[in-house]
Design a protein around this motif. Structure first.
Motif, PDB file in Angstrom:
ATOM      1  N   THR A 161      -4.950  40.260 -50.264  1.00 32.15           N
ATOM      2  CA  THR A 161      -4.449  41.311 -51.139  1.00 32.15           C
ATOM      3  C   THR A 161      -2.993  41.643 -50.820  1.00 32.15           C
ATOM      4  O   THR A 161      -2.360  40.991 -49.986  1.00 32.15           O
ATOM      5  CB  THR A 161      -5.292  42.595 -50.973  1.00 32.15           C
ATOM      6  OG1 THR A 161      -4.948  43.233 -49.709  1.00 32.15           O
ATOM      7  CG2 THR A 161      -6.777  42.279 -50.978  1.00 32.15           C
ATOM      8  N   THR A 162      -2.495  42.688 -51.466  1.00 34.84           N
ATOM      9  CA  THR A 162      -1.134  43.173 -51.193  1.00 34.84           C
ATOM     10  C   THR A 162      -1.184  44.621 -50.728  1.00 34.84           C
ATOM     11  O   THR A 162      -0.291  45.415 -51.015  1.00 34.84           O
ATOM     12  CB  THR A 162      -0.250  43.059 -52.456  1.00 34.84           C
ATOM     13  OG1 THR A 162      -0.794  43.881 -53.501  1.00 34.84           O
ATOM     14  CG2 THR A 162      -0.166  41.620 -52.929  1.00 34.84           C
ATOM     15  N   ARG A 258      -1.600  36.161 -59.452  1.00 37.50           N
ATOM     16  CA  ARG A 258      -1.044  37.101 -58.476  1.00 37.50           C
ATOM     17  C   ARG A 258      -0.820  38.497 -59.050  1.00 37.50           C
ATOM     18  O   ARG A 258      -1.076  39.497 -58.354  1.00 37.50           O
ATOM     19  CB  ARG A 258       0.263  36.546 -57.907  1.00 37.50           C
ATOM     20  CG  ARG A 258       0.685  37.185 -56.589  1.00 37.50           C
ATOM     21  CD  ARG A 258      -0.341  36.945 -55.514  1.00 37.50           C
ATOM     22  NE  ARG A 258       0.055  37.579 -54.250  1.00 37.50           N
ATOM     23  CZ  ARG A 258      -0.725  37.681 -53.199  1.00 37.50           C
ATOM     24  NH1 ARG A 258      -1.950  37.178 -53.247  1.00 37.50           N
ATOM     25  NH2 ARG A 258      -0.301  38.254 -52.093  1.00 37.50           N
ATOM     26  N   PRO A 259      -0.371  38.641 -60.298  1.00 34.31           N
ATOM     27  CA  PRO A 259      -0.243  40.002 -60.842  1.00 34.31           C
ATOM     28  C   PRO A 259      -1.577  40.755 -60.851  1.00 34.31           C
ATOM     29  O   PRO A 259      -1.610  41.968 -60.634  1.00 34.31           O
ATOM     30  CB  PRO A 259       0.272  39.766 -62.269  1.00 34.31           C
ATOM     31  CG  PRO A 259       1.008  38.483 -62.175  1.00 34.31           C
ATOM     32  CD  PRO A 259       0.208  37.641 -61.221  1.00 34.31           C
ATOM     33  N   ARG A 262      -2.220  42.001 -57.360  1.00 35.76           N
ATOM     34  CA  ARG A 262      -1.404  43.200 -57.089  1.00 35.76           C
ATOM     35  C   ARG A 262      -2.001  44.429 -57.756  1.00 35.76           C
ATOM     36  O   ARG A 262      -2.025  45.523 -57.183  1.00 35.76           O
ATOM     37  CB  ARG A 262       0.035  42.981 -57.547  1.00 35.76           C
ATOM     38  CG  ARG A 262       0.810  41.991 -56.699  1.00 35.76           C
ATOM     39  CD  ARG A 262       2.307  42.115 -56.945  1.00 35.76           C
ATOM     40  NE  ARG A 262       2.669  41.750 -58.320  1.00 35.76           N
ATOM     41  CZ  ARG A 262       2.985  40.510 -58.716  1.00 35.76           C
ATOM     42  NH1 ARG A 262       2.978  39.522 -57.831  1.00 35.76           N
ATOM     43  NH2 ARG A 262       3.317  40.262 -59.971  1.00 35.76           N
ATOM     44  N   SER A 265      -5.163  45.442 -55.921  1.00 32.72           N
ATOM     45  CA  SER A 265      -4.778  45.989 -54.620  1.00 32.72           C
ATOM     46  C   SER A 265      -4.266  47.413 -54.755  1.00 32.72           C
ATOM     47  O   SER A 265      -4.596  48.286 -53.936  1.00 32.72           O
ATOM     48  CB  SER A 265      -3.701  45.112 -53.977  1.00 32.72           C
ATOM     49  OG  SER A 265      -4.176  43.804 -53.738  1.00 32.72           O
ATOM     50  N   SER A 266      -3.474  47.673 -55.779  1.00 34.92           N
ATOM     51  CA  SER A 266      -2.961  49.023 -56.003  1.00 34.92           C
ATOM     52  C   SER A 266      -4.094  50.002 -56.262  1.00 34.92           C
ATOM     53  O   SER A 266      -4.082  51.139 -55.782  1.00 34.92           O
ATOM     54  CB  SER A 266      -1.980  49.031 -57.184  1.00 34.92           C
ATOM     55  OG  SER A 266      -0.838  48.258 -56.892  1.00 34.92           O
ATOM     56  N   ARG A 269      -5.870  50.651 -52.988  1.00 30.75           N
ATOM     57  CA  ARG A 269      -5.026  51.459 -52.108  1.00 30.75           C
ATOM     58  C   ARG A 269      -5.091  52.920 -52.522  1.00 30.75           C
ATOM     59  O   ARG A 269      -5.188  53.825 -51.680  1.00 30.75           O
ATOM     60  CB  ARG A 269      -3.588  50.954 -52.153  1.00 30.75           C
ATOM     61  CG  ARG A 269      -2.635  51.716 -51.243  1.00 30.75           C
ATOM     62  CD  ARG A 269      -1.307  50.995 -51.103  1.00 30.75           C
ATOM     63  NE  ARG A 269      -0.691  50.740 -52.396  1.00 30.75           N
ATOM     64  CZ  ARG A 269      -0.504  49.519 -52.912  1.00 30.75           C
ATOM     65  NH1 ARG A 269      -0.901  48.461 -52.244  1.00 30.75           N
ATOM     66  NH2 ARG A 269       0.065  49.368 -54.091  1.00 30.75           N
TER      67      ARG A 269
END
Length: 282
Positions: A161-162, A258-259, A262, A265-266, A269
């Motif tokens: 993840t990011t 990948r987007p 992200r 992941s956001s 988070r």
């Protein structure tokens, strides 16, 4: 404070084992996944070297493992957030035979990257990434000289993840271990990155994050992580993902744009930050 390894017996450690009895060194060995790796290895007859920061807890854990499994256990007090602590473990590996290394030491920060102090970010990276690379490099060199050995790095599904500095450091450690596995291919030495998902340990409590509302299907117990991680390492796998639900998630992550990673992941988070407990740390 870092210290020299303490012996659990008056006799030299080498005198406690025949030459063919394997020795395993486990970092972050006093609780959670690290402790379960230590237990699994002790059950297989390995003599142990336990590494952690707090000496009294190390001694207590060593006593428990010696009593339960009847194997000699040494303790090595080292803070892997410091260069001195990393050097302490590297020096031990340079002077004593270690057949298996389990890089497990780790923790998370309670705040996002921008709300964390740069010194905290640097210390986190030393524990999760720099220590793994230094210890693994030196262990691999010695294992190749002896003609056998295994290196296991406990990374995380977060590495895919990011989600901040923790994910970044875990990703670096995972990639380094995968690369090491490639470089060691065809030799009697292996390297395996283990990617646990959510595991019932002290990890989230230390960050004061309330995970009580997470569904039970999301959890994998620490013993399963250790058991599957060891089995995959012995099978020579470069990556081990314990738990069926996380095996599926890992496969999905390999093909996800990948987007999308992200964005997901956001979302995770944001949820995690809303679950931060208001309790004061004990």
């Amino acid at each position: 404070m870092d210290s020299a390894p303490r012996r659990r017996s008056a006799r030299p450690f080498a005198a406690l084992r025949p030459a063919d009895v394997p020795v395993a060194l486990v970092t972050g060995a006093t609780s959670g996944i690290g402790l379960e790796f230590a237990r699994a290895l002790a059950a297989d007859g390995y003599h142990l070297v336990l590494v952690a920061r707090t000496l009294p807890r190390l001694e207590e854990t060593a006593d428990l493992l010696e009593d339960e499994f009847g194997v000699p256990v040494r303790v090595l007090s080292a803070d892997l957030a410091s260069e001195q602590g990393i050097a302490t473990v590297v020096a031990f590996i340079g002077h004593e035979r270690v057949d298996v290394v389990v890089n497990n030491a780790g923790y998370g920060l309670p705040y996002s990257a921008l709300r964390s102090d740069p010194a905290e970010l640097a210390a986190l990276d030393r524990v999760l990434n720099v220590a793994v690379q230094q210890i693994s490099w030196h262990a691999a060199q010695r294992m190749l000289e002896r003609g056998r050995g295994g290196i296991i790095t406990v990374s995380s599904m977060a590495a895919l993840t990011t989600m901040g500095a923790y994910a970044a450091a875990k990703s670096a450690a995972m990639v380094f271990t995968e690369n090491l596995a490639g470089e060691l291919a065809g030799t009697p030495v292996t390297a395996t990155a283990v990617l646990p998902g959510y595991v019932h340990t002290e990890f989230h409590d230390r960050m004061r994050v309330d995970m009580s509302k997470l569904p039970s299907v999301a959890w994998v117990d620490a013993r399963t992580v250790a058991r599957e991680g060891l089995a995959d390492a012995r099978a020579g796998k470069a990556v081990s993902v314990p738990g069926l639900q996380y095996k599926i998630a890992y496969l999905i992550a390999q093909t996800a744009p990948r987007p999308l990673i992200r964005g997901v992941s956001s979302g995770f988070r944001a949820v995690r930050m809303t679950r931060r407990s208001r309790r004061r740390p004990s």
